[in-house]
Design a protein around this motif. Structure first.
Motif, mmCIF file in Angstrom:
data_model
loop_
_atom_site.group_PDB
_atom_site.id
_atom_site.type_symbol
_atom_site.label_atom_id
_atom_site.label_comp_id
_atom_site.label_asym_id
_atom_site.label_seq_id
_atom_site.Cartn_x
_atom_site.Cartn_y
_atom_site.Cartn_z
ATOM 1 N N ALA A 203 0.819 -1.206 0.000
ATOM 2 C CA ALA A 203 0.000 0.000 0.000
ATOM 3 C C ALA A 203 0.858 1.264 0.000
ATOM 4 O O ALA A 203 0.336 2.364 0.200
ATOM 5 C CB ALA A 203 -0.935 -0.001 1.198
ATOM 6 N N GLY A 204 2.156 1.105 -0.213
ATOM 7 C CA GLY A 204 3.013 2.261 -0.414
ATOM 8 C C GLY A 204 3.733 2.795 0.800
ATOM 9 O O GLY A 204 4.260 3.910 0.767
ATOM 10 N N GLU A 205 3.798 1.983 1.891
ATOM 11 C CA GLU A 205 4.502 2.419 3.095
ATOM 12 C C GLU A 205 5.539 1.366 3.496
ATOM 13 O O GLU A 205 5.414 0.703 4.530
ATOM 14 C CB GLU A 205 3.510 2.681 4.229
ATOM 15 N N PRO A 206 6.572 1.191 2.683
ATOM 16 C CA PRO A 206 7.533 0.108 2.937
ATOM 17 C C PRO A 206 8.269 0.213 4.271
ATOM 18 O O PRO A 206 8.517 -0.808 4.915
ATOM 19 C CB PRO A 206 8.505 0.202 1.754
ATOM 20 N N LEU A 207 8.613 1.419 4.707
ATOM 21 C CA LEU A 207 9.337 1.561 5.973
ATOM 22 C C LEU A 207 8.450 1.196 7.159
ATOM 23 O O LEU A 207 8.925 0.607 8.144
ATOM 24 C CB LEU A 207 9.878 2.980 6.121
ATOM 25 N N SER A 243 16.913 -3.456 19.421
ATOM 26 C CA SER A 243 17.657 -2.440 18.682
ATOM 27 C C SER A 243 17.187 -2.369 17.230
ATOM 28 O O SER A 243 17.026 -1.278 16.660
ATOM 29 C CB SER A 243 19.152 -2.737 18.738
ATOM 30 N N GLN A 244 16.956 -3.526 16.631
ATOM 31 C CA GLN A 244 16.496 -3.550 15.238
ATOM 32 C C GLN A 244 15.124 -2.889 15.101
ATOM 33 O O GLN A 244 14.867 -2.166 14.126
ATOM 34 C CB GLN A 244 16.449 -4.997 14.737
ATOM 35 N N PHE A 245 14.253 -3.121 16.085
ATOM 36 C CA PHE A 245 12.934 -2.498 16.030
ATOM 37 C C PHE A 245 13.039 -0.987 16.202
ATOM 38 O O PHE A 245 12.409 -0.218 15.459
ATOM 39 C CB PHE A 245 12.028 -3.084 17.115
ATOM 40 N N ILE A 246 13.842 -0.539 17.155
ATOM 41 C CA ILE A 246 14.005 0.899 17.383
ATOM 42 C C ILE A 246 14.576 1.579 16.140
ATOM 43 O O ILE A 246 14.143 2.664 15.737
ATOM 44 C CB ILE A 246 14.908 1.130 18.611
ATOM 45 N N ASN A 247 15.549 0.953 15.508
ATOM 46 C CA ASN A 247 16.121 1.500 14.274
ATOM 47 C C ASN A 247 15.077 1.586 13.168
ATOM 48 O O ASN A 247 15.050 2.564 12.404
ATOM 49 C CB ASN A 247 17.313 0.651 13.822
ATOM 50 N N ALA A 248 14.220 0.573 13.084
ATOM 51 C CA ALA A 248 13.167 0.583 12.056
ATOM 52 C C ALA A 248 12.159 1.694 12.331
ATOM 53 O O ALA A 248 11.665 2.348 11.396
ATOM 54 C CB ALA A 248 12.470 -0.773 12.012
ATOM 55 N N LEU A 249 11.838 1.917 13.608
ATOM 56 C CA LEU A 249 10.935 3.011 13.965
ATOM 57 C C LEU A 249 11.512 4.357 13.552
ATOM 58 O O LEU A 249 10.819 5.205 12.990
ATOM 59 C CB LEU A 249 10.686 3.026 15.486
ATOM 60 N N GLN A 250 12.770 4.544 13.853
ATOM 61 C CA GLN A 250 13.431 5.815 13.509
ATOM 62 C C GLN A 250 13.477 6.027 11.997
ATOM 63 O O GLN A 250 13.269 7.144 11.518
ATOM 64 C CB GLN A 250 14.833 5.836 14.104
ATOM 65 N N ALA A 251 13.720 4.962 11.247
ATOM 66 C CA ALA A 251 13.747 5.073 9.792
ATOM 67 C C ALA A 251 12.384 5.419 9.220
ATOM 68 O O ALA A 251 12.277 6.093 8.190
ATOM 69 C CB ALA A 251 14.256 3.766 9.179
ATOM 70 N N ALA A 252 11.320 4.972 9.903
ATOM 71 C CA ALA A 252 9.970 5.205 9.397
ATOM 72 C C ALA A 252 9.469 6.613 9.702
ATOM 73 O O ALA A 252 8.473 7.048 9.111
ATOM 74 C CB ALA A 252 9.007 4.182 10.009
ATOM 75 N N LYS A 253 10.126 7.321 10.588
ATOM 76 C CA LYS A 253 9.665 8.674 10.968
ATOM 77 C C LYS A 253 10.030 9.693 9.884
ATOM 78 O O LYS A 253 11.046 9.570 9.231
ATOM 79 C CB LYS A 253 10.286 9.072 12.305
#
Length: 253
Positions: A203-207, A243-253
């Motif tokens: 749906a266009g939100e890969p991050l 750590s991987q989840f936190i990094n993914a959250l930061q990338a999605a912001k």
């Protein structure tokens, strides 16, 4: 027990409390002697509630849950509601579907898409593998998921005419299921949150999809630790998942 003030209760938490109120005896999940957080249902020593954050998403989800699915600690549908703010959750009822649920499906605000395997579709519904803005007519995508075992999901689909009236978002991922808690009977059958991550990407939100996948990975690892399936002498693996989840959250912001 986790302090609910850490984050607001979402739709699946509320449905869990409602379904629990209907039970005449405690739900007998595997590992029932484990002291669990009331909200993430993980062992309290592996609770992840303090890490939960909402994503900035233009997508909405609807979880239609089979009877006691919401009570299962292994249920991954709740992970979607953890991250996607506009998530709705309902118990499936064959003869009396929730009025509020049907109203959402018919709303002018939403364009519903049923997320379901193409091979089970029987009624000539439109099949697609991605959602494009041209299909939406200024509506918000509402991604509808049937949350239960695959046998239960197929039953819900076949016994619910309203599910047979919307376009279908379907995937055939080449990867094996990584859902180590309750695998499907076929390799292509993924956990609810895994499929949701694919849908978010489509749906266009890969991050945001990656963030949900990492949240799911942390959930699985934390669940296995609670089952004594990981060595407790070191928590390095769980810290890596965090750590991987936190990094993914930061990338999605």
């Amino acid at each position: 027990m986790t302090d609910k003030s850490i984050a607001p209760l979402h739709a699946v938490h509320q449905l869990y409390q409602y379904r629990k109120s209907l039970s005449t005896k405690p739900f007998g999940a595997r590992g029932k002697k484990l002291i669990r957080c009331d909200f993430c249902l993980l062992g309290i020593q592996f609770c992840t509630c303090h890490l939960r954050q909402s994503l900035n998403s233009s997508l909405s989800f609807m979880l239609i849950m089979y009877d006691n699915e919401v009570l299962k600690p292994t249920n991954s549908g709740r992970l979607i509601a953890d991250l996607i703010p506009d998530t709705h959750a309902f118990l499936w009822n064959r003869t009396e579907p929730a009025v509020e649920m049907l109203a959402l499906l018919e709303s002018d605000i939403y364009q519903p898409y049923l997320i379901f395997p193409e091979q089970y579709i029987e009624n000539g519904q439109t099949i697609m593998n991605q959602v494009s803005q041209s299909q939406l007519n200024n509506k918000r995508p509402l991604l509808v998921m049937l949350d239960g075992s695959w046998r239960e999901a197929i039953k819900m689909y076949r016994k619910s005419p309203y599910l047979q009236m919307m376009p279908v978002l379907s995937f055939a991922p080449e990867m094996l299921a990584t859902y180590a808690l309750r695998k499907g009977s076929h390799e292509f059958q993924l956990g609810t949150a895994e499929v949701a991550a694919l849908a978010i990407e489509a749906a266009g939100e890969p991050l945001n999809g990656i963030a949900l996948q990492k949240w799911f990975d942390l959930f699985v690892e934390s669940s296995l630790l609670g089952r004594n399936r990981r060595a407790k002498e070191t928590l390095t693996p769980i810290e890596q998942f965090k750590s991987q989840f936190i990094n993914a959250l930061q990338a999605a912001k």
